[in-house]
Design an enzyme around this catalytic site. Structure first.
Site, short mmCIF file in Angstrom:
data_model
loop_
_atom_site.label_atom_id
_atom_site.label_comp_id
_atom_site.label_asym_id
_atom_site.label_seq_id
_atom_site.Cartn_x
_atom_site.Cartn_y
_atom_site.Cartn_z
N CYS A 128 35.84 22.05 39.96
CA CYS A 128 35.74 23.21 39.19
C CYS A 128 35.94 24.26 40.34
O CYS A 128 36.57 25.14 40.36
CB CYS A 128 35.27 23.97 37.96
SG CYS A 128 33.98 23.29 37.90
N HIS A 248 35.83 30.53 35.99
CA HIS A 248 34.65 31.06 37.26
C HIS A 248 34.84 31.52 37.70
O HIS A 248 35.78 32.44 38.38
CB HIS A 248 34.04 29.76 37.57
CG HIS A 248 34.24 28.37 36.80
ND1 HIS A 248 33.17 28.51 35.67
CD2 HIS A 248 33.67 26.91 37.27
CE1 HIS A 248 32.61 26.97 35.11
NE2 HIS A 248 33.21 26.48 35.87
#
EC number: 1.2.1.11
Lengths: 364, 364
Positions: A128, A248
């Site tokens: 990710c 994130h």
């Protein structure tokens, strides 16, 4: 005629998001099989307004499957993904099991879609943190070149699964009792020490590998080089887990090596890039934040500014939903690219396909 | 005979910590005056087991004061600190008002104590993020040299005051309602937009300055050069506010310029440094974290590792309590150094001292 799709890890945070996104994007699936470990088999999931029972992921489940999304951990992928491929499925694997295998394409469609050509049935979805960074770096690389990257991450707990979200909820509810809450999952479930993440910052994601770097940091380093096709690129990473549910963030320093590169040019490249949104207006306090990236498909970039000392070097703040572009969405975009390029296994450009059983015989 | 001490901003997060630390360290104060804005005057504070009434900070309060700690905002310092100095006090200012004034020493005692010599009555305490970083970098610089620093911060809300801690408490209590909570303080109280910090990461601390950098980032850049006495040092910073109550963390990349520098040598230098604790054992998952640095005096360092590409370059994770070494403790250590060096204003090496009134006349 649509495809038969399997989701392995259908009860997990990523698996559920894959199902939701398949539905939202009208993915051409005639049938979706929801698979998971024996422990989770029997769970019911909703899809296209109907209840579906999750079944145990065993090799026979992949007979007749065209496209299989795997996100049930590296162990499951190592065991079952080759079985699925042998039965004719094209596997898109969201674990780290095959990412650095030289024969497995590691793909972010906006960046290296061409690497899908000639695959052998297995395509790896990158980590990710890596995906969102390369989405921001590729437009820069194409325009000015890229020589060096130093990234510090600010990562959400949903990257560690649905249980980690629950644990953060318990811990976060009591700020005054911070540090005294139970901690049993982070940084690594199977590790000997666990730390509360609420009101904390944990500088460990995944286990420690060689040279004092964590495996998450090595993933960012090695996957970035592979996706960008630049084995010589200088990359380093520091990965940190935060009390953020989803989204994130990354503080990215990069050197283009081109002293003529300027902010306006970088900004124009980012604005033109597919899947990238520029949110960057200091005067109006506009910049990306994880709380507002949650649930959105794009990679958000902002805080772009020149390094004060090195010509052609810049700092950029990159935020994206780690369950979407960081996982489920990118996996589905890989599948969509395979379909558009006529590169689903056993499928010719004319749309004909055939599946093989465990012995390599055609089953339809 | 002990000193008469004043704390300006006695009701704030830093002011209260200064009082607690003066008591804990048996600071040689005969008398402590607790001062604040007119709004906070009348508040009672505990010190050495007794109640003290906070009085309004007006110029006359500084008559007879030997050492005055200021932490009531830059505006108060600009107005009152010169008045206090004129009346004979030695001022240790915890705001950014005078830090970059070339005539004002900016001091971290472990790093540049010698800069206290010849001061004119005013000493600036650096920004919290800068202090902990230079504590970690100075031992490296002394041993191997220092050519470049790139830092990304993970900063606690207590750096924005007691109100910000309260707001985080409210927001954090409801993870599922994240993003819908009231936000009225961060990133900058007087700015037009406020964002929730709970379950978020805000890439803005202080207002935006020139070139897209925030003032907090410029503080880290410019103060680091001044404290280390290296105007040519290459430094850049990205400063981010997190849902952490107390304890700033920093991901610091530095180049020594010495290809012979190795991890063992850096580690030895950090271990020998005053005020620095090395907490660095990946095999045992030991590294600094803000939740465990809260309430502790030291600067904690860990995750030390070589950059994979650049010889003599390293990555380090630096954590410290932003209210202690980042503010109150460093201010008191400056005062202790002044006393030990006979450099409190109006005080000779023989311990004799005199104070001046607003007209420059001796008052005792």
């Amino acid at each position: 005629m649509g495809y038969t799709v399997a989701i392995v890890g259908a009860t997990g945070a990523v698996g559920r998001t894959i199902a939701a996104k398949l539905e939202e994007r009208n993915f051409p699936a005639d049938r979706v099989k929801f698979l998971a470990s024996a422990r989770s088999a029997g769970t019911r999931v909703q899809f296209r307004g109907e209840d579906h029972v999750v079944e145990e992921a065993v090799p026979e489940q992949f007979d007749g499957v065209d496209i299989a999304f795997f996100s049930a951990g590296g162990g499951v992928s190592k065991g079952l993904a080759p079985e699925a491929v042998r039965r004719g499925a094209t596997v898109i694997d969201n674990t780290s099991a095959f990412r650095m295998d030289p024969h497995t394409p590691l793909v972010v469609p906006e960046v290296n879609r061409a690497d899908l050509q000639g695959h052998s049935g297995l395509i790896a979805n990158p980590n990710c943190s890596t995906i969102q960074m390369v989405c921001a770096l590729e437009p820069v690389r194409k325009k000015y070149g890229l020589e060096r990257v130093i990234v510090s991450t600010y990562q959400a707990v949903s990257g560690a699964g649905a249980e980690a979200i629950e644990e953060l909820g318990h811990q976060g509810a009591d700020m005054d009792g911070r540090g005294k809450s139970d901690a049993s999952l982070l940084p690594v479930k199977d590790a000997s020490r666990h730390y509360p993440v609420a009101y904390n910052a944990i500088p460990q994601i995944d286990s420690f590998g060689k040279d004092g770097y964590t495996l998450e940091e090595w993933k960012m380093i090695n996957e970035t080089k592979k996706i960008l096709g630049m084995p010589e690129l200088r990359v380093s990473a520091t990965c940190v887990r935060l009390p953020v549910v989803t989204g994130h963030s990354e503080s990215v320093y990069f050197e283009t090596g081109d002293p003529a590169a300027d902010e306006a040019g970088i900004r124009a490249a980012l604005e033109a890039a597919e899947g990238v949104t520029v949110l960057d207006n200091p005067a109006d306090q506009l910049y990306p934040m994880p709380l507002f990236a949650e649930g959105k498909d794009d990679v958000f970039t902002g805080r772009l500014r020149k390094d004060p000392d090195v010509p052609g070097a810049f700092h950029l703040w990159v935020v994206s939903d780690n369950l979407l572009k960081g996982a489920a969405l990118n996996s589905i975009q890989i599948a969509e690219a395979l379909i558009a390029d006529g590169a689903v296994k056993g499928e010719g450009a004319d749309g004909t396909r055939q599946h093989l059983d465990g012995n390599g015989h055609a089953v339809r």
